[in-house]
Write a protein that holds these residues in place. Structure first.
Motif, PDB file in Angstrom:
ATOM      1  N   THR A 183      71.549 -37.673  45.836  1.00  0.00           N
ATOM      2  CA  THR A 183      71.412 -38.673  46.542  1.00  0.00           C
ATOM      3  C   THR A 183      72.002 -38.125  47.894  1.00  0.00           C
ATOM      4  O   THR A 183      71.490 -38.583  48.885  1.00  0.00           O
ATOM      5  N   GLN A 184      73.245 -37.522  47.929  1.00  0.00           N
ATOM      6  CA  GLN A 184      73.904 -36.972  49.151  1.00  0.00           C
ATOM      7  C   GLN A 184      73.140 -36.225  49.777  1.00  0.00           C
ATOM      8  O   GLN A 184      73.012 -35.777  51.002  1.00  0.00           O
ATOM      9  N   ALA A 185      72.133 -35.366  48.868  1.00  0.00           N
ATOM     10  CA  ALA A 185      71.324 -34.033  49.406  1.00  0.00           C
ATOM     11  C   ALA A 185      69.842 -34.803  50.077  1.00  0.00           C
ATOM     12  O   ALA A 185      69.090 -34.213  50.450  1.00  0.00           O
ATOM     13  N   GLY A 186      69.668 -36.212  49.954  1.00  0.00           N
ATOM     14  CA  GLY A 186      68.580 -36.800  50.518  1.00  0.00           C
ATOM     15  C   GLY A 186      67.402 -37.323  49.502  1.00  0.00           C
ATOM     16  O   GLY A 186      66.419 -37.865  49.902  1.00  0.00           O
ATOM     17  N   VAL A 187      67.850 -37.256  47.976  1.00  0.00           N
ATOM     18  CA  VAL A 187      66.974 -37.834  47.162  1.00  0.00           C
ATOM     19  C   VAL A 187      66.861 -39.431  47.305  1.00  0.00           C
ATOM     20  O   VAL A 187      68.105 -40.046  47.280  1.00  0.00           O
ATOM     21  N   GLU A 188      65.710 -40.185  47.342  1.00  0.00           N
ATOM     22  CA  GLU A 188      65.711 -41.347  47.610  1.00  0.00           C
ATOM     23  C   GLU A 188      65.852 -42.105  46.076  1.00  0.00           C
ATOM     24  O   GLU A 188      65.197 -41.697  45.140  1.00  0.00           O
ATOM     25  N   HIS A 189      66.921 -43.080  45.801  1.00  0.00           N
ATOM     26  CA  HIS A 189      67.140 -43.658  44.432  1.00  0.00           C
ATOM     27  C   HIS A 189      66.524 -45.159  44.423  1.00  0.00           C
ATOM     28  O   HIS A 189      67.028 -45.894  45.243  1.00  0.00           O
ATOM     29  N   ILE A 190      65.701 -45.482  43.682  1.00  0.00           N
ATOM     30  CA  ILE A 190      65.346 -46.755  43.402  1.00  0.00           C
ATOM     31  C   ILE A 190      65.492 -47.178  41.933  1.00  0.00           C
ATOM     32  O   ILE A 190      65.004 -46.524  40.995  1.00  0.00           O
ATOM     33  N   GLU A 191      66.246 -48.476  41.902  1.00  0.00           N
ATOM     34  CA  GLU A 191      66.169 -48.953  40.692  1.00  0.00           C
ATOM     35  C   GLU A 191      65.351 -49.860  40.369  1.00  0.00           C
ATOM     36  O   GLU A 191      65.336 -51.273  41.071  1.00  0.00           O
ATOM     37  N   ALA A 192      64.473 -49.828  39.357  1.00  0.00           N
ATOM     38  CA  ALA A 192      63.216 -50.631  39.207  1.00  0.00           C
ATOM     39  C   ALA A 192      62.860 -50.303  37.547  1.00  0.00           C
ATOM     40  O   ALA A 192      62.837 -49.280  37.195  1.00  0.00           O
ATOM     41  N   ASN A 193      62.042 -51.421  37.261  1.00  0.00           N
ATOM     42  CA  ASN A 193      61.323 -51.276  36.035  1.00  0.00           C
ATOM     43  C   ASN A 193      59.990 -50.912  36.374  1.00  0.00           C
ATOM     44  O   ASN A 193      59.161 -51.863  36.864  1.00  0.00           O
ATOM     45  N   VAL A 194      59.602 -49.820  35.530  1.00  0.00           N
ATOM     46  CA  VAL A 194      58.106 -49.562  35.499  1.00  0.00           C
ATOM     47  C   VAL A 194      57.280 -50.549  34.750  1.00  0.00           C
ATOM     48  O   VAL A 194      57.701 -50.669  33.525  1.00  0.00           O
ATOM     49  N   THR A 195      56.329 -50.951  35.226  1.00  0.00           N
ATOM     50  CA  THR A 195      55.421 -52.157  34.526  1.00  0.00           C
ATOM     51  C   THR A 195      54.179 -51.565  34.129  1.00  0.00           C
ATOM     52  O   THR A 195      53.397 -52.105  33.278  1.00  0.00           O
ATOM     53  N   ASP A 196      53.627 -50.634  34.976  1.00  0.00           N
ATOM     54  CA  ASP A 196      52.335 -50.121  34.780  1.00  0.00           C
ATOM     55  C   ASP A 196      52.315 -48.668  35.284  1.00  0.00           C
ATOM     56  O   ASP A 196      53.025 -48.405  36.330  1.00  0.00           O
ATOM     57  N   VAL A 197      51.231 -48.096  34.828  1.00  0.00           N
ATOM     58  CA  VAL A 197      50.956 -46.505  35.471  1.00  0.00           C
ATOM     59  C   VAL A 197      49.582 -46.728  35.697  1.00  0.00           C
ATOM     60  O   VAL A 197      48.620 -46.647  34.697  1.00  0.00           O
ATOM     61  N   LEU A 198      49.077 -46.464  36.834  1.00  0.00           N
ATOM     62  CA  LEU A 198      47.759 -46.678  37.303  1.00  0.00           C
ATOM     63  C   LEU A 198      47.118 -45.067  37.373  1.00  0.00           C
ATOM     64  O   LEU A 198      47.646 -44.155  37.768  1.00  0.00           O
ATOM     65  N   VAL A 199      46.081 -44.940  36.454  1.00  0.00           N
ATOM     66  CA  VAL A 199      45.219 -43.604  36.364  1.00  0.00           C
ATOM     67  C   VAL A 199      43.833 -43.619  36.954  1.00  0.00           C
ATOM     68  O   VAL A 199      43.044 -44.526  36.538  1.00  0.00           O
ATOM     69  N   ASN A 200      43.575 -42.519  37.636  1.00  0.00           N
ATOM     70  CA  ASN A 200      41.992 -42.244  38.023  1.00  0.00           C
ATOM     71  C   ASN A 200      41.568 -40.872  37.972  1.00  0.00           C
ATOM     72  O   ASN A 200      42.163 -40.167  38.649  1.00  0.00           O
ATOM     73  N   ASP A 201      40.588 -40.748  37.200  1.00  0.00           N
ATOM     74  CA  ASP A 201      40.016 -39.476  37.325  1.00  0.00           C
ATOM     75  C   ASP A 201      41.068 -38.354  36.926  1.00  0.00           C
ATOM     76  O   ASP A 201      41.110 -37.168  37.448  1.00  0.00           O
ATOM     77  N   GLY A 202      41.761 -38.607  35.873  1.00  0.00           N
ATOM     78  CA  GLY A 202      42.633 -37.703  35.290  1.00  0.00           C
ATOM     79  C   GLY A 202      43.879 -37.371  36.172  1.00  0.00           C
ATOM     80  O   GLY A 202      44.785 -36.497  35.788  1.00  0.00           O
ATOM     81  N   ASN A 203      44.239 -38.475  36.749  1.00  0.00           N
ATOM     82  CA  ASN A 203      45.596 -38.257  37.709  1.00  0.00           C
ATOM     83  C   ASN A 203      46.261 -39.640  37.904  1.00  0.00           C
ATOM     84  O   ASN A 203      45.340 -40.616  37.614  1.00  0.00           O
ATOM     85  N   ILE A 204      47.459 -39.627  38.031  1.00  0.00           N
ATOM     86  CA  ILE A 204      48.124 -40.827  38.288  1.00  0.00           C
ATOM     87  C   ILE A 204      48.119 -41.206  39.723  1.00  0.00           C
ATOM     88  O   ILE A 204      48.441 -40.324  40.682  1.00  0.00           O
ATOM     89  N   THR A 205      47.461 -42.317  40.001  1.00  0.00           N
ATOM     90  CA  THR A 205      47.523 -42.913  41.566  1.00  0.00           C
ATOM     91  C   THR A 205      48.681 -43.581  41.902  1.00  0.00           C
ATOM     92  O   THR A 205      49.253 -43.295  43.059  1.00  0.00           O
ATOM     93  N   GLU A 206      49.416 -44.400  41.209  1.00  0.00           N
ATOM     94  CA  GLU A 206      50.554 -44.984  41.415  1.00  0.00           C
ATOM     95  C   GLU A 206      51.433 -45.474  40.347  1.00  0.00           C
ATOM     96  O   GLU A 206      50.505 -45.727  39.178  1.00  0.00           O
ATOM     97  N   VAL A 207      52.649 -45.533  40.372  1.00  0.00           N
ATOM     98  CA  VAL A 207      53.502 -46.443  39.543  1.00  0.00           C
ATOM     99  C   VAL A 207      53.951 -47.533  40.015  1.00  0.00           C
ATOM    100  O   VAL A 207      54.379 -47.868  41.131  1.00  0.00           O
ATOM    101  N   VAL A 208      53.385 -48.515  38.974  1.00  0.00           N
ATOM    102  CA  VAL A 208      53.886 -49.862  39.308  1.00  0.00           C
ATOM    103  C   VAL A 208      55.100 -50.349  38.770  1.00  0.00           C
ATOM    104  O   VAL A 208      55.490 -50.150  37.740  1.00  0.00           O
ATOM    105  N   THR A 209      55.841 -51.046  39.677  1.00  0.00           N
ATOM    106  CA  THR A 209      57.388 -51.509  39.037  1.00  0.00           C
ATOM    107  C   THR A 209      57.524 -53.159  39.452  1.00  0.00           C
ATOM    108  O   THR A 209      56.606 -53.460  40.455  1.00  0.00           O
TER     109      THR A 209
END
Length: 508
Positions: A183-209
């Motif tokens: 995090t000191q090097a710039g990585v963004e840290h998000i504390e959240a619970n993943v509720t869904d993983v959206l997929v389209n055409d063999g790829n993940i489009t977004e992670v829902v939290t």
């Protein structure tokens, strides 16, 4: 294929896997400026397993490459040093004495007209009644282990040692330490619970939290055995190794030290009825646990056997039971998702390879993750390399079992036959009855940490010793082995005791 530049990476899952990967990618891509957005999403509700507390020696190079201060790392993680593993009870007792052998990380250069292993074998053939164990005769680490000395001297720089060394560390504290550095090097840290993983055409489009949705070019799955992201893309994607490696459960304990008990600079792995027990000493406590065949023992039976082995002198701080999936993904990289750590695979931690495999998985991204949508050829190359690493490790771990002469129950009887599931290993073992194990015998493999030197320590420690007939004068054989003894003596003279080194790093 879209060759547009990579702009964003989202890592789901923290712990050692997530934060090692985050720190590595941050150093790789953003060492001079913030070019790629790297975020890590982790849940407060999902704890870190935090059991695996030993490493192989190559993890030093990861920490060094990340620019971490070794003394700070050791202090922050209650770490000790590790010169190797002492294996106990993996074969029948001889003359009432428990079988044991030592597997260090080193290989000493040949010092004569023949290699050290051949000199040791020929010497044993000449002096059958006065044979010295292979590690004791040919390594410096054995004498350090025997005297609880560290691989450090007063004058060595960080990450340097008289012999290669790994660490014993608190995995939970290590994850927290790496999190702070990332995090000191710039990585963004998000504390959240993943509720869904959206997929389209063999790829993940977004992670829902529960804090919103996150899009990204690349997603890295660090969600442990459940493989939350990679499973959303490919269900039939697991190759089990449990037939040949049936130890799929563990009961782990943390124990207080007895007064005046000193931490050891090596790991022990003691075979029991249906698996083996590890003992790993940190500066503040001992970590121990029983890795066992869950099809043969219940949780209660395993815990009782572990307690009977350990005795009741030391107070137990914490006990946890673990279910393990033994095997690996057929494809670690599917679409725009890469499985890392336990999400990618797991092999029982007999040789402390968990963090090593995370290191290798992350480092391979340096040459493979070169655009926002890499080609299938890139993904295939990565998958081939990662599967090769797990397959080679599977072979090395099976080697520890298949050489046993124990036949006290069905578990050990099957263990002795486990090489049948790896024909290439059986062929090599036949070969190694008539010649020393050498580099070319394993050169077409993928392993970057377990090579011929490691195989020799296990083979000869488990009494799989070839009969060779090489013309070599007794005087030359003696000279080679005596030279190794001289090196051992010098190492002992120069080394700090383990306790002295641990006390020294507290002052920095």
């Amino acid at each position: 294929m879209n060759n547009s530049p990579l702009k964003s990476i989202t890592i789901v899952g923290g712990g050692s896997t997530g934060w090692m990967t985050a720190l590595y990618l941050s150093k790789l891509y953003n060492h001079s400026s913030n070019i790629i957005d790297i975020r890590l999403i982790e849940s407060k509700e999902i704890g870190i397993i935090g059991v695996g507390e030993a490493t192989v020696h190559s993890l030093r190079f990861f920490f060094a490459a990340m620019g971490l201060d070794e003394n700070e790392l050791l202090r922050e993680t209650n770490a000790t040093l590790k010169t190797g593993i002492l294996f106990r009870n993996w074969m029948k007792p001889v003359d009432g004495k428990m079988h044991e052998y030592f597997h260090p990380f080193e290989q000493q250069k040949p010092s004569g007209k023949i290699d050290n292993a051949s000199a040791w074998i020929l010497n044993n053939q000449i002096n059958e009644s006065n044979s010295t164990p292979f590690a004791e005769a040919t390594s410096l680490s054995f004498s350090l282990m025997q005297n609880n000395l560290s691989p450090k001297t007063h004058y060595l720089n960080q990450y340097q040692g008289i012999v290669p060394y790994g660490y014993h560390l608190d995995a939970t504290l290590m994850a927290a330490f790496l999190k702070r550095k990332a995090t000191q090097a710039g990585v963004e840290h998000i504390e959240a619970n993943v509720t869904d993983v959206l997929v389209n055409d063999g790829n993940i489009t977004e992670v829902v939290t529960d804090l919103g949705s996150f899009k990204s070019d690349i997603f890295i799955d660090c969600t442990g055995f459940k493989g939350l992201l990679i499973q959303s893309l490919k269900n039939d994607n697991w190759q089990s190794f449990e037939t040949e490696l049936p130890c799929n459960k563990a009961v782990a304990m943390q124990r207080e030290y007895l007064p005046h008990q000193l931490p050891r600079a090596y790991t022990t792995a003691t075979a029991l009825s249906h698996g083996w027990v590890w003992e790993i000493d940190l500066t503040n406590r001992q970590g121990t646990g029983y890795v066992y065949d869950g099809n043969s023992l219940t949780r209660e039976q395993a815990e009782a056997e572990l307690k009977a082995y350990l005795g009741d002198e030391q107070e137990i701080i914490r006990t946890v039971h673990l279910d393990m999936k033994i095997g690996c993904r057929r494809e670690f990289w599917v679409g725009n998702c890469i499985a890392m750590g336990l999400a990618g695979g797991f092999i029982e931690p007999l040789e402390s390879t968990g963090l090593h495999l995370i290191n290798l998985g992350a480092r391979l991204l340096a040459t493979h993750l070169t655009s926002s949508n890499p080609s299938q050829a890139i993904r295939t190359s990565y998958n081939t390399a990662m599967k090769g690493l797990y397959t080679d490790l599977r072979q090395f771990i099976v080697l520890h079992y298949c050489l046993t002469d124990r036949d006290d129950n069905e578990f050990w009887q099957k263990a002795a036959q486990s090489s049948a599931f790896i024909p290439a290993l059986e062929q090599k073992m036949t070969l190694w009855k008539d010649k020393v194990c050498e580099y070319v015998d394993l050169a077409n493999g993928y392993s970057s940490v377990f090579t011929d030197e490691n195989y020799r320590y296990v083979l000869y420690g488990m009494q799989h010793i070839p009969e060779i007939h090489i013309p070599c004068p007794k005087t030359e054989i003696s000279r080679i082995l005596d030279n190794l003894k001289t090196q051992q003596f010098r190492a002992k003279e120069q080394s700090l005791s383990h306790q002295e080194f641990l006390a020294k790093i507290k002052k920095f």
